[in-house]
Design an enzyme around this catalytic site. Structure first.
Site, mmCIF file in Angstrom:
data_model
loop_
_atom_site.group_PDB
_atom_site.id
_atom_site.type_symbol
_atom_site.label_atom_id
_atom_site.label_comp_id
_atom_site.label_asym_id
_atom_site.label_seq_id
_atom_site.Cartn_x
_atom_site.Cartn_y
_atom_site.Cartn_z
ATOM 1 N N SER A 12 39.743 29.859 57.322
ATOM 2 C CA SER A 12 41.146 30.285 57.394
ATOM 3 C C SER A 12 41.649 30.806 56.058
ATOM 4 O O SER A 12 42.793 31.225 55.931
ATOM 5 C CB SER A 12 42.033 29.111 57.844
ATOM 6 O OG SER A 12 41.966 28.059 56.890
ATOM 7 N N ALA A 16 37.794 34.625 53.110
ATOM 8 C CA ALA A 16 37.170 34.927 54.403
ATOM 9 C C ALA A 16 37.837 36.136 55.053
ATOM 10 O O ALA A 16 37.159 37.049 55.540
ATOM 11 C CB ALA A 16 37.257 33.709 55.327
ATOM 12 N N LYS A 146 31.609 31.104 43.126
ATOM 13 C CA LYS A 146 31.924 30.536 41.821
ATOM 14 C C LYS A 146 33.300 29.865 41.908
ATOM 15 O O LYS A 146 34.078 30.173 42.826
ATOM 16 C CB LYS A 146 31.878 31.626 40.758
ATOM 17 C CG LYS A 146 33.070 32.577 40.721
ATOM 18 C CD LYS A 146 32.974 33.506 39.545
ATOM 19 C CE LYS A 146 34.212 34.356 39.400
ATOM 20 N NZ LYS A 146 35.339 33.710 38.794
ATOM 21 N N ASP A 175 27.988 36.055 42.876
ATOM 22 C CA ASP A 175 28.848 36.631 41.843
ATOM 23 C C ASP A 175 29.103 38.060 42.314
ATOM 24 O O ASP A 175 28.226 38.909 42.211
ATOM 25 C CB ASP A 175 28.138 36.612 40.490
ATOM 26 C CG ASP A 175 29.026 37.160 39.357
ATOM 27 O OD1 ASP A 175 29.961 37.928 39.670
ATOM 28 O OD2 ASP A 175 28.780 36.843 38.190
ATOM 29 N N HIS A 176 30.295 38.305 42.859
ATOM 30 C CA HIS A 176 30.525 39.579 43.545
ATOM 31 C C HIS A 176 30.342 40.791 42.629
ATOM 32 O O HIS A 176 30.050 41.882 43.092
ATOM 33 C CB HIS A 176 31.906 39.610 44.207
ATOM 34 C CG HIS A 176 33.045 39.539 43.237
ATOM 35 N ND1 HIS A 176 33.551 38.356 42.770
ATOM 36 C CD2 HIS A 176 33.770 40.515 42.639
ATOM 37 C CE1 HIS A 176 34.545 38.596 41.929
ATOM 38 N NE2 HIS A 176 34.698 39.899 41.845
ATOM 39 N N ASP A 233 36.515 31.882 33.061
ATOM 40 C CA ASP A 233 36.764 32.638 34.292
ATOM 41 C C ASP A 233 35.924 33.901 34.370
ATOM 42 O O ASP A 233 35.504 34.314 35.455
ATOM 43 C CB ASP A 233 38.254 33.001 34.374
ATOM 44 C CG ASP A 233 38.660 33.531 35.744
ATOM 45 O OD1 ASP A 233 38.253 32.922 36.758
ATOM 46 O OD2 ASP A 233 39.371 34.544 35.799
ATOM 47 N N HIS A 238 30.407 36.594 34.959
ATOM 48 C CA HIS A 238 30.300 38.052 35.071
ATOM 49 C C HIS A 238 29.699 38.701 33.822
ATOM 50 O O HIS A 238 28.739 39.473 33.906
ATOM 51 C CB HIS A 238 31.673 38.677 35.334
ATOM 52 C CG HIS A 238 32.368 38.153 36.546
ATOM 53 N ND1 HIS A 238 31.692 37.787 37.690
ATOM 54 C CD2 HIS A 238 33.683 37.932 36.802
ATOM 55 C CE1 HIS A 238 32.569 37.362 38.594
ATOM 56 N NE2 HIS A 238 33.767 37.443 38.076
ATOM 57 N N LYS A 338 43.651 39.365 30.379
ATOM 58 C CA LYS A 338 44.752 39.691 31.281
ATOM 59 C C LYS A 338 45.808 40.499 30.519
ATOM 60 O O LYS A 338 45.933 40.388 29.297
ATOM 61 C CB LYS A 338 45.405 38.412 31.802
ATOM 62 C CG LYS A 338 44.471 37.495 32.587
ATOM 63 C CD LYS A 338 44.277 37.980 33.992
ATOM 64 C CE LYS A 338 43.549 36.953 34.838
ATOM 65 N NZ LYS A 338 43.231 37.492 36.175
#
Length: 494
Positions: A12, A16, A146, A175-176, A233, A238, A338
């Site tokens: 949910s 996803a 991750k 790890d996209h 992060d 990455h 950021k």
């Protein structure tokens, strides 16, 4: 064509809906998944199968060209309300899995995707074994998101919990970034071009620069981010993964069996900094209020859910060294943060200057790999300026994917899930990679958390604190990508 039952824990959730269901649908459209698959979604919410199908249809609405195709795809989805700590729920899950295996003739092949908080990973893995959901029939593969722990100690605990049920070869740590088209293209650029392969070493490369810049702030992730920061992060996973591909030796073949050992070798040969090296080689920063392009942005400590006295790093920069024959003493500079000037992920490979016979300044050759938002690469070479004088000027050989190619290229998750179905671990993180990266990052974090390194501030909209630029100046070089200059020249960045 794959025969398989997927079980998604956290069905949910946002991940996803945004990534997994669209990726599965694209695999269905391309024929990788046909009639012999089913998806079990589990979460605490008391959804029905019909409601779950509606959620899936909403998630793929932008991709559908045929209503009947979409509905047929969604009919393969089944839902079970599930408490991950309740053994009885796993017994129900086992029954449903067996029914779907028979109905869709999936040959007992199973993929489990843990799209949940990592603290539940061990509990789920334990129940999958004790309730005999993992039964040794067909292939059985586990995909986890991750973060893989928050330091080396928690990563070890997590790995131990998973290893009670799954072999290392069955665990796919996603790890996209590794699924992105241009990350994949680094392999092609390096190993399919004799032009680069023979100069990809310390003899010819002066330095390598890796930038992962985000223009957004922490948005609604302030609570999570304040416990993490830029170093954990982005750098631990990455950036170090990209570095391993850039610095690895040429593998015997393009298979996970040959690629992974070469990546592991890089990460295990990263030079571990002592406290003095952390102080001089790594910069931590945090954004303050800033103004760019007619917009005012608040300071990090004024963002929702962030502690007003927070010292969390929203920017991390530094230099890594890989102590291998290929790259000994070559600096790998990185920065990520950021609220920087522009969103962009790119790599600059800066080649050494050759003997200059022209009695005039000559720019270094630079290979740039663009990962996002545009994808492609450029090579800066030198040529003669048009005219009667012999003046050298830099020229860019530029290649960017066109919009059509980008539209048809597989999303990172689609590519990675395709790899899982084929048992290909090339683009996933092996435990030894995770262990080596945390060993290094823990060294930096330990010094930062003891406040032995200053927290440098930078205005929102800039490319980070001045000290990040000073670091490269120590090595007689500078950041190649400086998008903030354009805005400053026009008075748009104060």
């Amino acid at each position: 064509m794959s025969h398989v039952v997927f079980t998604i824990f956290g069905a949910s959730g946002d991940l996803a809906k945004r990534k997994l269901y669209p990726s599965l649908f694209r695999l269905y459209q391309s024929g990788v998944l046909t009639e012999h698959f089913a998806v079990i979604g589990t979460a605490r919410r008391p959804w029905t199968k019909a409601y779950f199908e509606g959620v899936v249809l909403d998630a793929i609405a932008d991709l559908t060209t045929s209503k009947s195709e979409a509905q047929t795809f969604a009919s393969h989805f089944y839902y079970q309300s599930h408490d991950v700590q309740d053994a009885a729920h796993y017994i129900t899950l086992k029954t449903l899995q067996d029914e779907l295996c028979a109905k869709y003739q999936t040959e007992h092949n199973k993929v489990f995707f843990l799209a949940m908080a990592p603290e539940f990973f061990g509990t789920i893995a334990n129940h999958l074994k004790s309730e005999n959901i993992v039964d040794g029939q067909g292939f059985e593969r586990l995909i986890i998101e991750k973060p893989f722990g928050t330091d080396l100690a928690t990563a070890k605990q997590l790995n131990h919990a998973l290893a009670e049920t799954f072999e290392e070869s069955q665990i796919f740590r996603i790890d996209h970034y590794l699924g992105k088209e241009m990350i994949q293209n680094i392999f092609a650029v390096r190993f399919a071009n004799v032009l680069f392969e023979h100069v990809w070493n310390r003899e010819f490369i002066d330095n390598i620069q890796i930038t992962f810049a985000e223009s957004i702030g922490v948005e609604d992730r302030g609570g999570y981010y304040d416990q993490s920061g830029a170093l954990k992060d982005m750098v631990q996973n990455h950036i170090l993964q990209v570095l391993s591909i850039l610095a690895m030796d040429k593998p015997a073949s393009f298979s996970s069996a040959d690629v992974l050992p070469e990546k592991i070798k890089v990460l295990e040969n990263l030079r571990l900094p002592d406290e003095t090296a952390v102080t001089s080689h790594f910069i931590r920063g945090q954004y303050q209020a800033g103004h760019i392009n007619e917009y005012d942005y608040p300071a990090y400590i004024d963002e929702p859910s962030v502690k007003p006295n927070s010292k969390t790093d929203t920017f991390a920069s530094g230099v890594f060294f890989v102590d291998t024959d290929r790259f000994q003493d070559v600096p790998f500079f990185f920065r990520t943060g950021k609220r920087l000037t522009e969103k962009g992920t790119r790599i600059n490979i800066v080649f050494k200057a050759d003997v200059n016979i022209f009695n005039q300044a000559i720019a270094q050759n630079i290979l740039t790999i663009y990962i996002q938002p545009t994808e492609g690469f450029s090579l800066q070479v030198n040529g003669k300026e048009v005219g009667k004088n012999f003046a050298i000027e830099p020229v860019k050989l530029d290649f960017r994917h066109n919009a059509d190619a980008l539209g048809n290229s597989p999303e990172a998750y689609e590519k990675l899930m395709y790899d899982v179905l084929n048992g290909d671990a090339t683009n996933f993180s092996h435990w030894h990679e995770v262990k080596a990266s945390w060993t290094l990052i823990d060294k930096i974090v330990e010094t930062w958390q003891a406040d032995k390194v200053p927290l440098y501030y930078y205005p929102a909209g800039s490319m980070g604190p001045k000290e990040s630029f000073d670091l490269l100046a120590q090595y007689k070089t500078s950041w190649i990508w400086q998008p903030d200059v354009w805005y400053r020249e026009r008075g748009l960045l104060k």
